[in-house]
Scaffold this active site. Sequence first.
Site, PDB file in Angstrom:
ATOM      1  N   ASP A   7      27.007 -15.053  18.662  1.00 10.42           N
ATOM      2  CA  ASP A   7      27.804 -16.245  18.946  1.00 10.42           C
ATOM      3  C   ASP A   7      26.927 -17.170  19.793  1.00 10.42           C
ATOM      4  O   ASP A   7      25.724 -16.924  19.980  1.00 10.42           O
ATOM      5  CB  ASP A   7      29.149 -15.876  19.598  1.00 10.42           C
ATOM      6  CG  ASP A   7      29.006 -15.369  21.030  1.00 10.42           C
ATOM      7  OD1 ASP A   7      27.855 -15.196  21.511  1.00 10.42           O
ATOM      8  OD2 ASP A   7      30.039 -15.136  21.687  1.00 10.42           O
ATOM      9  N   HIS A   8      27.528 -18.217  20.326  1.00 11.65           N
ATOM     10  CA  HIS A   8      26.770 -19.199  21.120  1.00 11.65           C
ATOM     11  C   HIS A   8      26.166 -18.555  22.371  1.00 11.65           C
ATOM     12  O   HIS A   8      25.062 -18.897  22.779  1.00 11.65           O
ATOM     13  CB  HIS A   8      27.673 -20.371  21.511  1.00 11.65           C
ATOM     14  CG  HIS A   8      28.976 -19.935  22.096  1.00 11.65           C
ATOM     15  ND1 HIS A   8      29.991 -19.396  21.320  1.00 11.65           N
ATOM     16  CD2 HIS A   8      29.430 -19.905  23.378  1.00 11.65           C
ATOM     17  CE1 HIS A   8      31.012 -19.076  22.107  1.00 11.65           C
ATOM     18  NE2 HIS A   8      30.691 -19.363  23.357  1.00 11.65           N
ATOM     19  N   CYS A  63      26.390 -11.145  21.778  1.00 13.37           N
ATOM     20  CA  CYS A  63      27.311 -12.124  22.355  1.00 13.37           C
ATOM     21  C   CYS A  63      27.011 -12.170  23.853  1.00 13.37           C
ATOM     22  O   CYS A  63      25.948 -11.719  24.286  1.00 13.37           O
ATOM     23  CB  CYS A  63      28.768 -11.817  22.027  1.00 13.37           C
ATOM     24  SG  CYS A  63      29.428 -10.288  22.725  1.00 13.37           S
ATOM     25  N   GLY A  64      27.906 -12.725  24.644  1.00 12.37           N
ATOM     26  CA  GLY A  64      27.611 -12.859  26.064  1.00 12.37           C
ATOM     27  C   GLY A  64      27.421 -11.519  26.748  1.00 12.37           C
ATOM     28  O   GLY A  64      26.437 -11.297  27.454  1.00 12.37           O
ATOM     29  N   THR A  65      28.372 -10.636  26.531  1.00 11.89           N
ATOM     30  CA  THR A  65      28.306  -9.308  27.149  1.00 11.89           C
ATOM     31  C   THR A  65      27.968  -8.204  26.150  1.00 11.89           C
ATOM     32  O   THR A  65      27.635  -7.089  26.558  1.00 11.89           O
ATOM     33  CB  THR A  65      29.667  -8.933  27.762  1.00 11.89           C
ATOM     34  OG1 THR A  65      30.642  -8.977  26.707  1.00 11.89           O
ATOM     35  CG2 THR A  65      30.060  -9.901  28.868  1.00 11.89           C
ATOM     36  N   GLY A  66      28.125  -8.494  24.884  1.00  4.73           N
ATOM     37  CA  GLY A  66      28.003  -7.467  23.838  1.00  4.73           C
ATOM     38  C   GLY A  66      29.312  -6.724  23.630  1.00  4.73           C
ATOM     39  O   GLY A  66      29.457  -5.988  22.645  1.00  4.73           O
ATOM     40  N   GLY A  68      32.572  -7.930  23.206  1.00  2.00           N
ATOM     41  CA  GLY A  68      33.423  -8.463  22.134  1.00  2.00           C
ATOM     42  C   GLY A  68      32.867  -8.089  20.765  1.00  2.00           C
ATOM     43  O   GLY A  68      33.622  -7.658  19.873  1.00  2.00           O
ATOM     44  N   HIS A  96      22.088  10.739  18.175  1.00  2.00           N
ATOM     45  CA  HIS A  96      23.358  11.471  18.200  1.00  2.00           C
ATOM     46  C   HIS A  96      24.469  10.789  17.401  1.00  2.00           C
ATOM     47  O   HIS A  96      25.330  11.473  16.851  1.00  2.00           O
ATOM     48  CB  HIS A  96      23.854  11.649  19.647  1.00  2.00           C
ATOM     49  CG  HIS A  96      23.039  12.629  20.432  1.00  2.00           C
ATOM     50  ND1 HIS A  96      23.456  13.147  21.640  1.00  2.00           N
ATOM     51  CD2 HIS A  96      21.827  13.188  20.184  1.00  2.00           C
ATOM     52  CE1 HIS A  96      22.531  13.986  22.097  1.00  2.00           C
ATOM     53  NE2 HIS A  96      21.527  14.010  21.241  1.00  2.00           N
ATOM     54  N   ASN A  97      24.483   9.460  17.401  1.00  2.00           N
ATOM     55  CA  ASN A  97      25.619   8.742  16.807  1.00  2.00           C
ATOM     56  C   ASN A  97      25.288   8.061  15.487  1.00  2.00           C
ATOM     57  O   ASN A  97      26.177   7.498  14.858  1.00  2.00           O
ATOM     58  CB  ASN A  97      26.152   7.676  17.793  1.00  2.00           C
ATOM     59  CG  ASN A  97      26.338   8.207  19.201  1.00  2.00           C
ATOM     60  OD1 ASN A  97      25.638   7.809  20.127  1.00  2.00           O
ATOM     61  ND2 ASN A  97      27.254   9.144  19.354  1.00  2.00           N
ATOM     62  N   ARG A 107      23.991 -12.349  28.158  1.00  2.00           N
ATOM     63  CA  ARG A 107      24.148 -12.738  29.557  1.00  2.00           C
ATOM     64  C   ARG A 107      23.968 -11.545  30.483  1.00  2.00           C
ATOM     65  O   ARG A 107      24.203 -11.658  31.692  1.00  2.00           O
ATOM     66  CB  ARG A 107      25.534 -13.356  29.771  1.00  2.00           C
ATOM     67  CG  ARG A 107      25.727 -14.686  29.048  1.00  2.00           C
ATOM     68  CD  ARG A 107      27.173 -15.142  29.114  1.00  2.00           C
ATOM     69  NE  ARG A 107      27.344 -16.467  28.518  1.00  2.00           N
ATOM     70  CZ  ARG A 107      28.512 -16.982  28.160  1.00  2.00           C
ATOM     71  NH1 ARG A 107      29.632 -16.280  28.311  1.00  2.00           N
ATOM     72  NH2 ARG A 107      28.579 -18.191  27.630  1.00  2.00           N
ATOM     73  N   HIS A 132      26.060  16.933  15.359  1.00  2.00           N
ATOM     74  CA  HIS A 132      26.197  15.470  15.310  1.00  2.00           C
ATOM     75  C   HIS A 132      26.748  15.017  13.962  1.00  2.00           C
ATOM     76  O   HIS A 132      27.571  14.100  13.896  1.00  2.00           O
ATOM     77  CB  HIS A 132      24.855  14.813  15.620  1.00  2.00           C
ATOM     78  CG  HIS A 132      24.336  15.178  16.980  1.00  2.00           C
ATOM     79  ND1 HIS A 132      25.086  14.994  18.123  1.00  2.00           N
ATOM     80  CD2 HIS A 132      23.183  15.769  17.362  1.00  2.00           C
ATOM     81  CE1 HIS A 132      24.401  15.434  19.160  1.00  2.00           C
ATOM     82  NE2 HIS A 132      23.247  15.910  18.726  1.00  2.00           N
ATOM     83  N   ARG A 135      30.451  15.634  14.108  1.00  2.00           N
ATOM     84  CA  ARG A 135      31.175  14.657  14.946  1.00  2.00           C
ATOM     85  C   ARG A 135      31.271  13.290  14.264  1.00  2.00           C
ATOM     86  O   ARG A 135      32.290  12.603  14.383  1.00  2.00           O
ATOM     87  CB  ARG A 135      30.487  14.546  16.306  1.00  2.00           C
ATOM     88  CG  ARG A 135      30.687  15.807  17.135  1.00  2.00           C
ATOM     89  CD  ARG A 135      29.722  15.919  18.286  1.00  2.00           C
ATOM     90  NE  ARG A 135      29.769  17.273  18.847  1.00  2.00           N
ATOM     91  CZ  ARG A 135      28.750  17.841  19.489  1.00  2.00           C
ATOM     92  NH1 ARG A 135      27.609  17.197  19.664  1.00  2.00           N
ATOM     93  NH2 ARG A 135      28.867  19.070  19.959  1.00  2.00           N
TER      94      ARG A 135
HETATM   95  C1  RB5 Z   1      31.946 -16.208  24.936  1.00  2.00           C
HETATM   96  O1  RB5 Z   1      32.150 -17.031  26.030  1.00  2.00           O
HETATM   97  C2  RB5 Z   1      32.043 -14.755  25.378  1.00  2.00           C
HETATM   98  O2  RB5 Z   1      33.360 -14.436  25.652  1.00  2.00           O
HETATM   99  C3  RB5 Z   1      31.482 -13.851  24.306  1.00  2.00           C
HETATM  100  O3  RB5 Z   1      30.180 -14.190  24.045  1.00  2.00           O
HETATM  101  C4  RB5 Z   1      31.456 -12.367  24.614  1.00  2.00           C
HETATM  102  O4  RB5 Z   1      30.860 -12.126  25.836  1.00  2.00           O
HETATM  103  C5  RB5 Z   1      32.709 -11.643  24.449  1.00  2.00           C
HETATM  104  O5  RB5 Z   1      32.779 -10.428  24.584  1.00  2.00           O
END
Ligand code: RB5
Length: 144
Positions: A7-8, A63-66, A68, A96-97, A107, A132, A135
């Site tokens: 994403d952005h 994504c920002g945190t991975g 989502g 393993h997975n 981020r 494995h 599982r």
């Molecule tokens: C977008 O702002 C942010 O929510 C997305 O990139 C992600 O971090 C969601 O999990």
Amino acid sequence: MIAIASDHAGYALKGMLIDHLKERGVPVEDLGCGGEPVDYPLYADKLCRAIVEGKYERGILVCGTGIGMSIAANKIPGIRAALCGDCFSAEMSRQHNDANVLCLGGRVVGPELAKRIVDTYLDTGFSNGESHIRRIGQIRDLEK
Ligand code: RB5
């Protein structure tokens, strides 16, 4: 061939990873986005469906945190997505997975760590260990 999408919030890291993969000679296809504000589940869906259809061997979602991306990706039957912020987790996600998707937080991890995580993920094979395999079969059963 591997696929990558973001994403952005993951767009900048995705670009650095594409350059890195090309330098390594790893064939990679960018499934978007182009940096504009988008909804990450749509890109997780696009990449994961293509993997399940066999168009790509493995994928990377940023994504920002991975978080989502990993939540969305793991809703798709046949996908085992691993959110990794360190190389040990990336290694285990393969051994393993048998993770077929790697999720990263643009981020959260810096570019150099992200590149090492990607290298570890791509260079590590599944252990083929009996426990494995069992599982992973049990995970597949959860999809029914
Ligand atoms: C977008 O702002 C942010 O929510 C997305 O990139 C992600 O971090 C969601 O999990």
